[in-house]
Write an enzyme that holds these catalytic residues in place. Structure first.
Site, PDB file in Angstrom:
ATOM      1  N   LYS A 172     -36.722  -9.341  -0.892  1.00  0.00           N
ATOM      2  CA  LYS A 172     -37.697 -10.422  -0.747  1.00  0.00           C
ATOM      3  C   LYS A 172     -37.514 -11.199   0.549  1.00  0.00           C
ATOM      4  CE  LYS A 172     -39.341  -9.427  -4.840  1.00  0.00           C
ATOM      5  NZ  LYS A 172     -38.528  -8.256  -5.145  1.00  0.00           N
ATOM      6  N   GLU A 216     -38.357 -21.336  -1.341  1.00  0.00           N
ATOM      7  CA  GLU A 216     -39.604 -21.491  -0.605  1.00  0.00           C
ATOM      8  C   GLU A 216     -40.453 -22.567  -1.259  1.00  0.00           C
ATOM      9  OE1 GLU A 216     -41.514 -17.700  -0.748  1.00  0.00           O
ATOM     10  OE2 GLU A 216     -42.284 -17.977  -2.775  1.00  0.00           O
ATOM     11  N   ASN A 256     -42.714 -17.426 -14.999  1.00  0.00           N
ATOM     12  CA  ASN A 256     -42.906 -16.557 -13.832  1.00  0.00           C
ATOM     13  C   ASN A 256     -43.020 -15.076 -14.188  1.00  0.00           C
ATOM     14  OD1 ASN A 256     -42.614 -18.767 -11.905  1.00  0.00           O
ATOM     15  ND2 ASN A 256     -40.458 -18.750 -12.503  1.00  0.00           N
ATOM     16  N   GLU A 273     -48.182  -8.693  -2.899  1.00  0.00           N
ATOM     17  CA  GLU A 273     -48.524  -9.848  -3.715  1.00  0.00           C
ATOM     18  C   GLU A 273     -48.820 -11.064  -2.833  1.00  0.00           C
ATOM     19  OE1 GLU A 273     -45.501 -10.509  -6.629  1.00  0.00           O
ATOM     20  OE2 GLU A 273     -46.047  -8.734  -7.773  1.00  0.00           O
ATOM     21  N   GLU A 317     -44.697 -11.363  -1.577  1.00  0.00           N
ATOM     22  CA  GLU A 317     -43.672 -10.321  -1.541  1.00  0.00           C
ATOM     23  C   GLU A 317     -44.354  -8.980  -1.709  1.00  0.00           C
ATOM     24  OE1 GLU A 317     -41.420 -11.771  -4.865  1.00  0.00           O
ATOM     25  OE2 GLU A 317     -42.240 -10.249  -6.215  1.00  0.00           O
ATOM     26  N   ASN A 354     -43.814  -5.316  -3.789  1.00  0.00           N
ATOM     27  CA  ASN A 354     -43.075  -4.517  -4.765  1.00  0.00           C
ATOM     28  C   ASN A 354     -43.212  -3.054  -4.379  1.00  0.00           C
ATOM     29  OD1 ASN A 354     -44.236  -6.865  -7.083  1.00  0.00           O
ATOM     30  ND2 ASN A 354     -42.090  -6.588  -6.598  1.00  0.00           N
TER      31      ASN A 354
END
Length: 671
Positions: free
Chosen positions: A116, A200, A235, A275, A288, A290
């Site tokens: 990430k 972040e 999340n 994403e 990010e 995946n």
């Protein structure tokens, strides 16, 4: 093309890959731990290899065991599924050294995008808009607090490796950052073997929208549109859909172009997902990437008609993409619900045990509606403490968003599970929620709409009438069956009384019930005593069937039926209620019965789910304040903080760190 592939995974994704491989004429090898010896993916595969004890770190995460299984069975390639080794750079490298093919992106792309922190650096270098944050490794909680204060609250603390909602915390102040940092590191270490986290800025009222990309080993990359995954809890995605109700064609094109540009920048050559966090104004920022197949990939498959697993296999075998960007069209709408083994009435805490009954809705397609159920379990199987609590992914597709939601609602009504707690009632309630239906979404949807947690929907209005009608119809069918039993004494003919009082809990609904042809007619008695017009219920339900399937006035209807003393527990559209059907004489007596009251267990902290005690954070005699941490319990790879609900003094502690507790086992007691 490969003749034999090994699937380095378990559960529903392993079963999903097996289905496509079987259709392509490719033999499959399953791997399994001791806990999965009787699992569905082991049964479905052509061969299966045992790889170790239940903990993933001793089985599914051991690269050497996977390679040994390949050599023992002659597998030519490995599909990692999602989770486990799917985003470990070392995995494709080790496979290549062993002469095996990784069905996924190249190791360089995983290194650039799978991490990430590194992915954000790469995105910034490529000119992609990113969320403000600190991309370096953070040594300790004090440093995390300092960084958070510089960025400005609220902030998101995230694990650098992995995903699935693990190792993620939102913090609104310094204390929450310190605690969230410690918990995120611990979860990341246990789930992914990598305890690095970063911080972040958390975008307020955000939406989670992602773009599916697909590349090959010849430099071609396309995107297959977006998925909206804003319905999340802790999340972790719960409900996904494609396309997004937020995006217009121009925004979709911009997001798609950015995703493709980023994928090309790292020579991406498989299925992957970029994403974005999106604002309500359609602004968006890279979140990010995946570097694997996503859990929610079926919604994309249903709106595009493209089998992503097949494309991954073909690309890994060296084939060029047979699809150009101009060939990709989005048709209709798809909605996916993740069915989890968790108790929605206990703050969604994990539930483990045996699936005494598992009856998913029938899969198939009509002219307009498709129902698909991706699962890795079967009736009699066991939900284990060692792995994610996912039972199935229920996906519906229709010509419009409203049609897909209605199909999803009906399919959830027909999804019958017994033996463990599950989140189907919650999913059903969301499908009926006005804000969901209108598409006014954000990642805070669940917290905002269910601020005190999820409670059963009250049986009221038309939903109550439908449930009452089905209860009366069920009771009528049982009565007819009783009257057909042979050997009964012959007496005077008895005219069956049509009037009934249906109780949903303590709420009484008077009605009349009678057989009319192949159906059962229900006439509700209004408050003024007038009998309304007939509603015709038609069904082939018989005693013992777990679900009443049929029609009410021609409209499809499904209600789950569980026998209880003197009645039934019926479930429909998120409502679960005890239903009793009385004659008028019986109702007179029932009205005199007092209501039961429950004993107060407020002075004890009980273990809310089966799990491992990580820590006891108080001592006997200690004064605690409301909100203070009492203990941490781990289950399904998630650490759950148990806090004091009110001020008090700890009288006794009944558990210690390292203990494995059953649900409702006492942890401590207050004075």
């Amino acid at each position: 093309m490969f003749k034999k592939i090994l699937i380095a995974n378990r559960g529903e994704i392993a079963c999903r890959i097996i289905k496509t491989a079987r259709r392509m004429g490719i033999k499959t090898i399953a791997v399994y731990s001791e806990a999965d010896e009787d699992a569905l993916h082991v049964e479905m595969a052509d061969e299966a290899v045992f790889i170790g004890p239940p903990p993933a770190a001793e089985s599914y995460l051991l690269i050497d065991r996977i390679i040994d299984a390949c050599k023992a069975t002659g597998a030519e390639a490995v599909h990692p599924g999602y989770g486990f080794l799917s985003e470990r750079e070392a995995f494709p490298k080790a496979l290549s050294e062993a002469g095996l093919v990784f069905i996924g992106p190249n190791a360089g792309a995983i290194a650039a995008m799978g991490d990430k922190i590194e992915s954000k650096k790469a995105a910034a270098k490529a000119g992609v808009s990113t969320v403000p944050g600190h991309l370096g490794v953070i040594e300790d909680d004090k440093r995390a607090v300092k960084i958070a204060e510089e960025i400005g609250f609220p902030v998101m603390i995230k694990a650098s490796a992995g995903g699935g909602g693990k190792g993620m915390r939102i913090a609104s102040n310094a204390a929450e950052v310190a605690e969230g940092f410690r918990l995120a590191r611990a979860e990341a270490k246990s789930s992914f073997g990598d305890d690095r986290v970063f911080v972040e800025k958390f975008i307020v009222d955000p939406r989670h929208i992602e773009i599916q990309v697909l590349g090959d080993k010849h430099g071609n990359v396309i995107h297959l549109g977006e998925r909206e995954c804003s319905i999340q809890r802790r999340n972790q995605k719960v409900i996904e859909e494609a396309p997004s109700p937020l995006l217009d064609e121009a925004t979709r094109r911009k997001m798609g172009d950015q995703a493709v540009a980023l994928a090309k920048a790292v020579n991406y050559d498989s299925a992957g997902t970029v994403e974005f966090v999106a604002g309500q104004d359609k602004s968006f920022y890279f979140l990010e990437m995946n570097t694997r197949l996503q859990v929610e990939h079926p919604v994309t498959e249903l709106v595009t008609g493209i089998d992503l697993v097949e494309q991954m296999i073909r690309v890994a075998a060296g084939e060029k993409l047979g699809i150009a960007q101009k060939d990709v069209t989005l048709t209709g709408w798809a909605v996916e619900s993740r069915v989890y083994a968790e108790d929605p009435f206990r703050n969604f805490l994990p539930s483990i045990g045996r699936l005494v009954k598992y009856r998913p809705p029938a899969e198939g397609a009509t002219k307009t509606i498709t129902v698909r159920n991706d699962t890795g379990v079967q009736e009699g199987g066991e939900i284990s403490i060692f792995y994610d609590p996912m039972i199935a992914k229920l996906v519906t597709h229709g010509p419009s968003r409203a049609a897909a939601i209605e199909a999803q609602s009906q399919a959830l009504d027909a999804f019958y599970i017994d033996g463990i707690r599950h989140n189907v009632p919650f999913l059903s309630a969301v499908m009926q929620h006005p804000r969901w239906k209108e598409g006014r979404l954000s990642t805070g949807f669940i917290a905002e709409e269910f601020p005190r947690g999820f409670a059963p929907r009250a049986a009221e209005g038309e939903v109550a009438r439908r449930i009452a009608a089905v209860a009366a119809a069920i009771d009528h069918v049982i009565g007819e069956r009783k009257r057909r039993i042979s050997g009964q004494m012959i007496g005077r003919p008895v005219t069956r009384e049509q009037r009934r009082a249906v109780w949903l809990g303590r709420a009484e609904i008077p009605l009349e019930v009678s057989r009319e042809g192949d159906g059962i007619a229900i006439r509700f008695v209004e408050a003024n005593g007038e009998v309304g017009s007939a509603h015709l219920l038609v069904s082939n339900w018989k005693p013992g069937d777990p679900t009443w399937h049929g029609t009410a006035d021609g409209h499809p209807l499904a209600v789950q039926v569980r026998p209880i003393a003197n009645g039934f527990r019926l479930a429909h559209q998120g409502v679960e209620v005890a239903a009793y059907v009385f004659t008028e004489f019986e109702a007179q007596a029932a009205r005199l019965m007092p209501e039961e009251t429950k004993a107060d267990a407020g002075k004890k902290l009980l273990c809310p789910m089966p799990g491992l005690v990580i820590s006891i954070d108080v001592s006997e005699g200690q004064e605690v304040k409301a909100g203070e941490t009492l203990a941490v319990v781990e289950a399904m790879k998630m650490q759950n903080v148990l806090r004091a609900e009110r001020d008090g003094v700890v009288k006794a502690i009944h558990a210690k760190a390292g203990a494995t507790l059953a649900v409702d086992a006492p942890i401590l007691e207050f004075a």
